[in-house]
Design an enzyme around this catalytic site. Structure first.
Site, PDB file in Angstrom:
ATOM      1  N   CYS A   1       0.812  -1.219   0.000  1.00 10.37           N
ATOM      2  CA  CYS A   1       0.000   0.000   0.000  1.00 10.37           C
ATOM      3  C   CYS A   1       0.853   1.281   0.000  1.00 10.37           C
ATOM      4  O   CYS A   1       1.513   1.566  -0.988  1.00 10.37           O
ATOM      5  CB  CYS A   1      -0.964  -0.037   1.191  1.00 10.37           C
ATOM      6  SG  CYS A   1      -2.331   1.115   1.051  1.00 10.37           S
TER       7      CYS A   1
ATOM      8  N   ARG B   1     -12.327   5.773  -3.688  1.00  9.58           N
ATOM      9  CA  ARG B   1     -11.564   4.900  -2.808  1.00  9.58           C
ATOM     10  C   ARG B   1     -11.808   3.458  -3.221  1.00  9.58           C
ATOM     11  O   ARG B   1     -12.941   3.075  -3.492  1.00  9.58           O
ATOM     12  CB  ARG B   1     -11.990   5.135  -1.363  1.00  9.58           C
ATOM     13  CG  ARG B   1     -11.042   4.525  -0.384  1.00  9.58           C
ATOM     14  CD  ARG B   1     -10.828   5.317   0.885  1.00  9.58           C
ATOM     15  NE  ARG B   1      -9.708   4.687   1.570  1.00  9.58           N
ATOM     16  CZ  ARG B   1      -8.567   5.290   1.855  1.00  9.58           C
ATOM     17  NH1 ARG B   1      -8.414   6.551   1.555  1.00  9.58           N
ATOM     18  NH2 ARG B   1      -7.595   4.638   2.436  1.00  9.58           N
TER      19      ARG B   1
ATOM     20  N   HIS C   1      -3.644  -5.765   1.963  1.00 10.38           N
ATOM     21  CA  HIS C   1      -3.566  -6.001   3.399  1.00 10.38           C
ATOM     22  C   HIS C   1      -4.223  -7.359   3.632  1.00 10.38           C
ATOM     23  O   HIS C   1      -4.484  -8.090   2.701  1.00 10.38           O
ATOM     24  CB  HIS C   1      -4.326  -4.915   4.162  1.00 10.38           C
ATOM     25  CG  HIS C   1      -3.860  -3.520   3.867  1.00 10.38           C
ATOM     26  ND1 HIS C   1      -2.717  -2.993   4.386  1.00 10.38           N
ATOM     27  CD2 HIS C   1      -4.406  -2.533   3.097  1.00 10.38           C
ATOM     28  CE1 HIS C   1      -2.571  -1.747   3.959  1.00 10.38           C
ATOM     29  NE2 HIS C   1      -3.569  -1.440   3.172  1.00 10.38           N
TER      30      HIS C   1
HETATM   31 ZN   LIG Z   1      -4.057   0.330   2.094  1.00 10.32          ZN
END
Ligand SMILES: [Zn+2]
Lengths: 432, 253
Positions: B105, B139, B201
């Site tokens: 990320c 997002r 993640h």
């Molecule tokens: Zn992330």
């Protein structure tokens, strides 16, 4: 005026209909708000003794319940949103049955619990006289929010409060936020004698190098001084409230009580009475899923709601001293948080010695895998919740049991417990 | 900086030094679990894991064999900027030399060429991976399943940056469910030599131990000068957790 009355009537009607259908709690508020967008402001305009917003990541429901109990024990009439309906329209929906057609609530005080985002909507409509700022922690339910953003929202809530703020001096985010407000601040926190337990309760503030500077308690500030697992004192510079014994165990509940007592004193002033507080707190029943105990075939079964790393960590340390047969149930629906990554921000080492009897829920295998990485043995993995509950009760029949579970797993387990073990009807608390 | 030594139960085949870059500032959404998974697996393969937590401004271990970096909030990224600039050239030459690295990320973005913010600012990256990231209003959040050379990999993404690969840049994998780099071209992450950048993640490694083993194999060789000597291992929990997610996300095929 007519418009308000129309809104009140429409809202009340919608509420009756929604109840009949078993529907959600926000809808009636929405109906009333459509007709009179200012209805919430009107409703609270005659509440003279204080409008308090309780916010923070963990402990809102418990603290709100305690604060309301304290104020009522002092003879004040208090409006609150007891179902944990953590949003503006939920507050309004809750208010509708008590609302006269004039649209003004007849209560001395209002205490509402709101998450950070909904607190912003509330303060846009109604400036609170006081706010109680509990803590800031990562919460997987709020998928978009960064912790800094959460801290910023709470700072804005503090700044919008017209008469006073009650703040957690041990939480670095809260302390920074409260330091910046113009109104008087009352601080609550841990007594120096137990300061070493702070890391269990707070999230590190990566924005700054140092934690909050230790601050000496001033007049009206309170410190928590535990006596044992269940009993503690809330210590002011001039008076001690205690010994207090709660129906709930653990440091987190004690901190919540300390926050509630500090706020009650600020609101009540001269009328505040320590003895009344001790009695009132002893009578507060744990809210839904916060250490609630169900008797199953003569043995206690505790249901513990877990929803974020800080909360799970506190729950594990709270119950760590009395290890019992343990089950962990993890779902990943919207109300649970779809991302289960947070389980890796919790240490499960305290379960190592005794092991875990079962993991369950949609992410049962992920949970067992997580435990495996902390060298915690899991006896069985049973994704189906009902099957898991039956197996758990059968294999650990004659001993106390505990289930850590996410929100929707808890709802499902409670339904089954109600059907099979005569658990009383339960409310509609949200995943607050 | 802190260092912890985790020895295997039997005799050690050698010590593998694993550096977690900025665990305080850059470990969001359980990314620490990756370091935990690597260390515990290194031990189970019979090696000693030396786990180094690298904080900004502390001495950098340029003798390490394996690196892990996670996601962070803006404030976290701002706090590591200066240190990352200082260690960047060393990291880049180590990456070019084949040192295995896993960056997730935020750190994946920082390992790229540059990051273009919504307001038009251009922030330079380390240029270890040939990727460019643009800030976005949209997002990209949700569970992910990616086909990789290691097999199906599952995880959870949560990013607003939209990443585009350079012309010759290999992705980490192909998206079967989820958004991946940008939600459009079907690529997820980037892979150059032994550096893997990804948005996953979950955390990534516990449920996908074959990725751990690939990283550890290279690290073990570098640490000992001998080929990796793995212990036979079965991962019933990880396999079940992963295959259940694959079935939920893409069905059975
Ligand atoms: Zn992330």
């Amino acid at each position: 005026m007519l418009r308000t009355a129309a809104a009140v009537v429409a809202g009340k009607t919608a509420r009756v209909l929604a109840r009949r259908r078993g529907g959600g709690s926000a809808f009636p508020g929405l109906v009333a708000e459509r007709i009179d967008p200012r209805i919430l402001r009107h409703a609270l305009s005659d509440v003279r003794g204080g409008i308090v917003v309780v916010s923070g990541t963990n402990g809102k429901t418990t603290t709100t319940k305690m604060l309301v109990a304290l104020l009522r024990a002092h003879g004040r009439s208090v409006f609150t949103n007891p179902t944990g309906s953590n949003f503006t329209r939920g507050v309004l929906s809750e208010m509708l049955p008590q609302l006269p057609l004039g649209g003004r609530l007849r209560s001395d005080m209002a205490v509402v619990e709101l998450d950070e985002a909904h607190a912003m909507r509330f303060i846009a409509e109604v400036p609170p006289t006081h706010s109680l700022l509990l803590n800031v922690a990562r919460d997987q339910l709020d998928r978009f929010a960064e912790i800094d953003h959460t801290a910023d929202l709470l700072a804005r809530l503090g700044a919008a409060s017209t008469e006073g703020v009650v703040a957690n001096c041990d939480d670095p985010f809260i302390a920074r936020a409260a330091d910046a407000v113009d109104v008087p601040v009352r601080w609550f926190g841990l007594d120096a004698s137990i300061a070493d337990r702070l890391p269990e309760l707070t999230e590190h503030d990566a924005r700054f190098d140092d934690g909050p500077a230790p601050r000496d308690p001033g007049p009206g500030d309170a410190r928590l001084r535990p006596r044992d697992e269940r009993t503690f004192d809330v210590v002011f510079d001039d008076v001690v409230v205690g010994p207090v014994t709660l129906q709930q165990r653990g440091l987190a509940a004690m901190i919540n009580a300390t926050a509630a007592v500090t706020t009650a004193r600020l609101l009540l002033g001269e009328a505040f009475d320590a003895g009344t507080c001790v009695e009132a707190l002893a009578a507060v029943r744990p809210p839904f899923g916060r250490g609630e105990v169900v008797m199953v075939d003569g043995q206690p079964l505790e249901l513990v709601l877990v929803k974020n790393p800080a909360g799970f960590g506190v729950a594990l340390s709270t119950y760590g001293s009395t290890p019992v047969a343990t089950m962990v149930a993890i779902n990943d629906n919207d109300a649970d948080g779809r991302d289960v990554s947070w389980l890796y921000d919790v240490s499960f080492a305290s379960l190592r010695e005794r092991g875990v009897a079962l993991t369950s829920g949609v992410r049962a295998y992920d949970m067992a895998l997580r435990l495996h990485y902390d060298d915690v043995h899991t006896d069985r993995v049973v994704p189906d919740l009902d099957e898991a509950l039956d197996t758990f009760v059968a294999t650990h029949h004659d001993e106390p049991k505990r289930i850590f579970c996410t929100y929707t797993a808890m709802m499902a387990l409670r339904r089954t417990l109600a059907a099979r073990h005569g658990l009383a009807h339960f409310g509609e608390d949200g995943p607050a | 900086m802190s260092t912890e030594l985790l020895a295997p139960d039997g005799p050690s085949k050698g010590t593998i030094t694993l550096v977690h870059l900025y665990p305080r500032e850059m470990s969001i959404y359980g990314d620490r679990g990756n370091t935990h998974a690597l260390a515990s697996r290194i031990r189970r393969h019979g090696y000693t894991a030396e786990v180094v937590l690298h904080d900004p401004g502390t001495p950098f271990r340029d003798d390490a064999h394996l690196f892990m970096g996670g996601g962070g909030q803006d404030s976290g990224q701002a706090r590591v900027e200066a240190d990352l600039e200082a260690i960047g050239p060393t990291l880049a030459s180590m990456a070019a030399d084949g040192v295995p690295m896993l960056v997730i990320c935020g750190m994946y973005q920082l390992f790229g060429n540059s990051f273009h913010t919504v307001t038009g600012q251009v922030l330079p990256g380390l240029g270890i991976l040939d990727v460019t990231t643009r800030g976005n209003d949209k997002r990209m959040v949700g569970p992910v399943c990616v086909d990789t050379e290691f097999g199906s990999v599952v995880g959870y993404e949560n990013h607003s940056g939209s990443t585009v690969l350079g012309a010759g840049q290999r992705p980490f994998g192909t998206v079967r469910a989820g958004y991946g780099n940008n939600g459009e071209d079907g690529t997820e992450g980037a892979r150059t030599l032994n550096v893997i950048g990804t948005y996953l993640h979950g955390p990534l490694l516990p449920a996908n131990p074959m990725v751990s083993d690939a990283l550890i194999a290279v690290a073990a060789e570098r640490a000992t000068g001998r080929p990796f000597e793995p212990e036979p291992m079965s991962d019933p929990l990880a396999d079940e957790a992963r295959s259940r997610q694959v079935r939920r996300l893409v069905g059975t095929r």
